[in-house]
Enzyme design. Structure first.
Site, PDB file in Angstrom:
ATOM      1  CD  GLU A 235       2.995 -42.511  19.159  1.00 17.03           C
ATOM      2  OE1 GLU A 235       3.212 -41.407  18.612  1.00 17.03           O
ATOM      3  OE2 GLU A 235       2.388 -42.627  20.218  1.00 17.03           O
ATOM      4  CB  CYS A 269       9.384 -37.939  16.587  1.00 16.60           C
ATOM      5  SG  CYS A 269       9.133 -38.286  18.334  1.00 16.60           S
TER       6      CYS A 269
HETATM    7  P1  NAD Z   1      11.463 -46.010   9.246  1.00 16.37           P
HETATM    8  O1  NAD Z   1      10.058 -45.818   8.865  1.00 16.37           O
HETATM    9  O2  NAD Z   1      12.497 -45.957   8.208  1.00 16.37           O
HETATM   10  O3  NAD Z   1      11.664 -47.418   9.996  1.00 16.37           O
HETATM   11  C1  NAD Z   1      10.933 -47.764  11.156  1.00 16.37           C
HETATM   12  C2  NAD Z   1      10.950 -49.272  11.308  1.00 16.37           C
HETATM   13  O4  NAD Z   1      10.135 -49.840  10.290  1.00 16.37           O
HETATM   14  C3  NAD Z   1      12.317 -49.905  11.150  1.00 16.37           C
HETATM   15  O5  NAD Z   1      12.473 -50.918  12.123  1.00 16.37           O
HETATM   16  C4  NAD Z   1      12.269 -50.495   9.751  1.00 16.37           C
HETATM   17  O6  NAD Z   1      13.126 -51.586   9.560  1.00 16.37           O
HETATM   18  C5  NAD Z   1      10.837 -50.915   9.666  1.00 16.37           C
HETATM   19  N1  NAD Z   1      10.323 -51.083   8.308  1.00 16.37           N
HETATM   20  C6  NAD Z   1      10.742 -50.484   7.160  1.00 16.37           C
HETATM   21  N2  NAD Z   1      10.013 -50.916   6.114  1.00 16.37           N
HETATM   22  C7  NAD Z   1       9.109 -51.794   6.598  1.00 16.37           C
HETATM   23  C8  NAD Z   1       8.069 -52.583   6.017  1.00 16.37           C
HETATM   24  N3  NAD Z   1       7.821 -52.555   4.705  1.00 16.37           N
HETATM   25  N4  NAD Z   1       7.328 -53.370   6.806  1.00 16.37           N
HETATM   26  C9  NAD Z   1       7.553 -53.397   8.163  1.00 16.37           C
HETATM   27  N5  NAD Z   1       8.537 -52.700   8.761  1.00 16.37           N
HETATM   28  C10 NAD Z   1       9.304 -51.903   7.995  1.00 16.37           C
HETATM   29  O7  NAD Z   1      11.729 -44.943  10.391  1.00 16.37           O
HETATM   30  P2  NAD Z   1      13.101 -44.595  11.083  1.00 16.37           P
HETATM   31  O8  NAD Z   1      13.956 -43.859  10.115  1.00 16.37           O
HETATM   32  O9  NAD Z   1      13.639 -45.826  11.740  1.00 16.37           O
HETATM   33  O10 NAD Z   1      12.640 -43.629  12.244  1.00 16.37           O
HETATM   34  C11 NAD Z   1      12.510 -42.244  12.084  1.00 16.37           C
HETATM   35  C12 NAD Z   1      11.054 -41.897  11.903  1.00 16.37           C
HETATM   36  O11 NAD Z   1      10.337 -42.290  13.063  1.00 16.37           O
HETATM   37  C13 NAD Z   1      10.837 -40.396  11.781  1.00 16.37           C
HETATM   38  O12 NAD Z   1       9.868 -40.162  10.826  1.00 16.37           O
HETATM   39  C14 NAD Z   1      10.351 -40.011  13.162  1.00 16.37           C
HETATM   40  O13 NAD Z   1       9.583 -38.834  13.200  1.00 16.37           O
HETATM   41  C15 NAD Z   1       9.547 -41.204  13.521  1.00 16.37           C
HETATM   42  N6  NAD Z   1       9.396 -41.255  14.963  1.00 16.37           N
HETATM   43  C16 NAD Z   1       8.165 -41.035  15.481  1.00 16.37           C
HETATM   44  C17 NAD Z   1       8.002 -41.032  16.852  1.00 16.37           C
HETATM   45  C18 NAD Z   1       6.671 -40.805  17.468  1.00 16.37           C
HETATM   46  O14 NAD Z   1       6.518 -41.073  18.649  1.00 16.37           O
HETATM   47  N7  NAD Z   1       5.675 -40.313  16.756  1.00 16.37           N
HETATM   48  C19 NAD Z   1       9.091 -41.249  17.676  1.00 16.37           C
HETATM   49  C20 NAD Z   1      10.332 -41.434  17.090  1.00 16.37           C
HETATM   50  C21 NAD Z   1      10.475 -41.464  15.732  1.00 16.37           C
END
Ligand code: NAD
Length: 540
Positions: A235, A269
């Site tokens: 997501e 999001c």
């Molecule tokens: P992010 O991608 O920076 O981080 C998400 C998670 O991934 C964190 O726990 C992070 O530590 C982890 N992560 C980072 N690098 C990684 C790697 N190499 N391997 C595995 N895990 C890793 O996102 P964010 O800033 O925490 O969240 C905001 C984003 O999430 C926005 O783009 C938002 O649109 C999206 N979002 C989507 C939904 C949806 O339902 N579609 C809902 C909420 C947020």
């Protein structure tokens, strides 16, 4: 950097104050967590779904009891108001409640019609993947973590969870809540830390990965998961468009468009990230938006009676993205009609016009309090602009004529279209939610959120093959005509197709064996009977 010695600080974004820390989980500990969850999984999966649901209801009770603790932590961790944090808990508990209630039905055995193989029984069962790795974001640190964890558990999986490092205090609190339900504790493990710990979790080869996060992280995780062919549900980001059609209720569109853009400081999001307005109502809409935006007071309070409409951004990276998109837009000719200034981690709600798709704020996710408004010629232009995006999470269409709005909504490349409101689809716990294009392949909310944590196992059950069953007979050589009779009888489109091969078969006796004839006669008679029954049923 050695994660072994690293800690994640808990920082209140509004005050800059550090209010705690958690040690990062090491790679070895992540691997151990995965192994322990693999060992525990069969015990959990052996419990009937109703029993798993009963245990999940205990967790639901714990979450409700802990509501005040949770809102206090999220308020410090994220900066959102206690009221907004409580709203998150309500959405979460609604889903837990529905999933626990409906999972026995969603996960139950399903009878499969036998088709022409009617001497045996066929059915499917939902089988858990095994160990699910769940990696979450910081913006809704309760509602984007607990429902997938609970859904995966109800489906019979054990879970290794990695909360976001940006909302690490909430992650630690959630872990503590699971410890309050001793019957659930052995089946969930939390690992804490930044992307390195997330990457270790991916390397630990869970049986299924579920990520909520940015498109960039989604792409990195997809590549890493592909190394082991780990199934991966994601997501990801949104760039949700709002379309204000010529016949829209302008006052309502402005009021709820502004709310959809600035609620939780635009860090949802499904926030309204861009607006396309029919040229005939453009001036009126912009004026109404400015009036609404002026009401958006900015500030932080730890009280449950918070007076502010908008809080801080949650961490520096978000401020940097917002400021760089703002600068890029202004550089390319956009005009800021209101807001735009930053104090500490607070950025004013900001309204921009004269924007176009050469600007990053119209094509890249902002996740902050920017509301760019673009004038369009007509519906076709609005749809074209809305679809001009790599992402496709939700979209909002405003029109007093619901049929008009629906016609436009049908043409939008998104997972959810919301007519005459913004973001209000998200809390509806059983309405499937998720995106298309780069926004994702998973679905949360409703049956799909639970069943996506299972695969379908099919069963074919019965006595050993019966010699009079035509399906058995055709396994032997010399039954070409019988095969054609079956083909015609069951699938023939015209009466001739149905009858002729059958007559050919009955008239022909290739082996001249009486036994075969008798067997075939009985078999064919039953075929005819069942075929006719099927035809009569199909016509009803
Ligand atoms: P992010 O991608 O920076 O981080 C998400 C998670 O991934 C964190 O726990 C992070 O530590 C982890 N992560 C980072 N690098 C990684 C790697 N190499 N391997 C595995 N895990 C890793 O996102 P964010 O800033 O925490 O969240 C905001 C984003 O999430 C926005 O783009 C938002 O649109 C999206 N979002 C989507 C939904 C949806 O339902 N579609 C809902 C909420 C947020």
């Amino acid at each position: 950097m050695d994660p072994r010695s690293d800690c994640i600080d808990f920082i209140n974004p509004a005050t800059g104050e550090k209010f705690g820390e958690v040690r990062m989980t090491t790679e070895e500990e992540v691997m151990l967590a995965r192994r322990e969850m693999a060992a525990a999984q069969s015990t959990w999966a052996a419990k009937p779904v109703k029993e798993r649901a009963r245990i999940v209801k205990q967790f639901q009770r714990v979450v409700i009891d802990a509501a005040d603790e949770l809102t206090a932590i999220v308020n410090q961790d994220h900066g959102k108001s206690r009221g907004d944090a409580l709203h998150e808990i309500v959405m979460t508990v609604d889903k837990i409640h529905q999933y626990a209630r409906l999972s026995p039905k969603w996960l139950g055995r399903k009878r499969i019609p036998p088709g022409i193989y009617f001497f045996r029984r066929y059915y499917t069962e939902r089988v858990p993947f095994g160990v699910v790795g769940i990696i979450g974001p910081w913006n809704y640190p309760i509602d984007l973590m607990l429902p997938p964890i609970i859904a995966a558990l109800l489906a019979g999986n054990t879970v290794v969870v990695k909360p976001s490092e940006v909302a690490a205090a909430t992650g630690v609190k959630l872990e503590e809540l699971f410890r309050r339900v001793p019957e659930l504790t052995p089946f969930v493990r939390f690992v804490h830390g930044d992307g390195r710990v997330g990457a270790a979790l991916v390397r630990s080869k869970p049986d299924l990965l579920f990520l909520t996060g940015s498109v960039k992280t989604g792409q990195i995780v997809a590549r890493a998961a592909a190394e082991n062919m780990t199934p991966f549900l994601y997501e990801l980001g949104g760039k949700d468009a709002m379309l204000v059609l010529e016949d829209a209720d302008i006052k309502a569109a402005a009021q709820w468009g502004v709310w959809g853009a600035f609620y939780t400081t635009g860090q949802a999001c499904v926030s309204v990230e861009r607006v396309y307005v029919h040229h005939k109502v453009y001036d009126a809409f912009v004026a109404a938006v400015l009036e609404e935006t002026a009401k958006f007071s900015v500030g932080y309070s730890a009280d449950i009676d918070n007076p502010y409409r908008m809080g801080p951004l949650t961490f520096q990276r978000q401020c940097d993205i917002v400021n760089s998109q703002l600068a890029d837009a202004i550089d390319k000719g956009a005009r800021v009609l209101m807001g735009g200034r930053q104090t500490g981690m607070f950025i004013e709600p900001t309204v921009l016009v004269d924007v176009d798709h050469t600007m990053k704020l119209m094509t890249e996710e902002t996740f902050g309090p920017l509301l760019p408004i673009m004038k369009v010629f007509d519906d076709t232009h609005a749809i074209q602009m809305a679809n001009h995006s790599d992402m496709g999470l939700s979209a909002y269409v405003w029109s007093r004529d619901l049929n008009h709005a629906k016609r436009v909504a049908e043409q939008l490349q998104v997972g959810v279209a919301n007519i005459n409101d913004t973001m209000s689809h998200y809390p509806v716990s059983l309405l499937p939610f998720g995106g298309v294009k780069l926004s994702g392949n998973a679905r949360t909310h409703g049956a799909g959120e639970v069943t996506q944590f299972t695969h379908t196992k099919s069963y074919a059950v019965g006595a050993p093959p019966h010699p009079l069953d035509p399906a058995t007979m055709v396994r032997y050589p010399g039954h070409y005509r019988l095969g054609k009779a079956i083909l015609g009888l069951f699938f023939g489109v015209t009466p001739q197709q149905r009858v002729e091969p059958m007559l050919d078969y009955l008239n022909h006796d290739p082996q001249g064996q009486a036994v075969t004839r008798a067997a075939a006669g009985v078999g064919v008679a039953s075929l005819v009977g069942l075929g006719l029954t099927a035809l009569i049923r199909a016509r009803k």
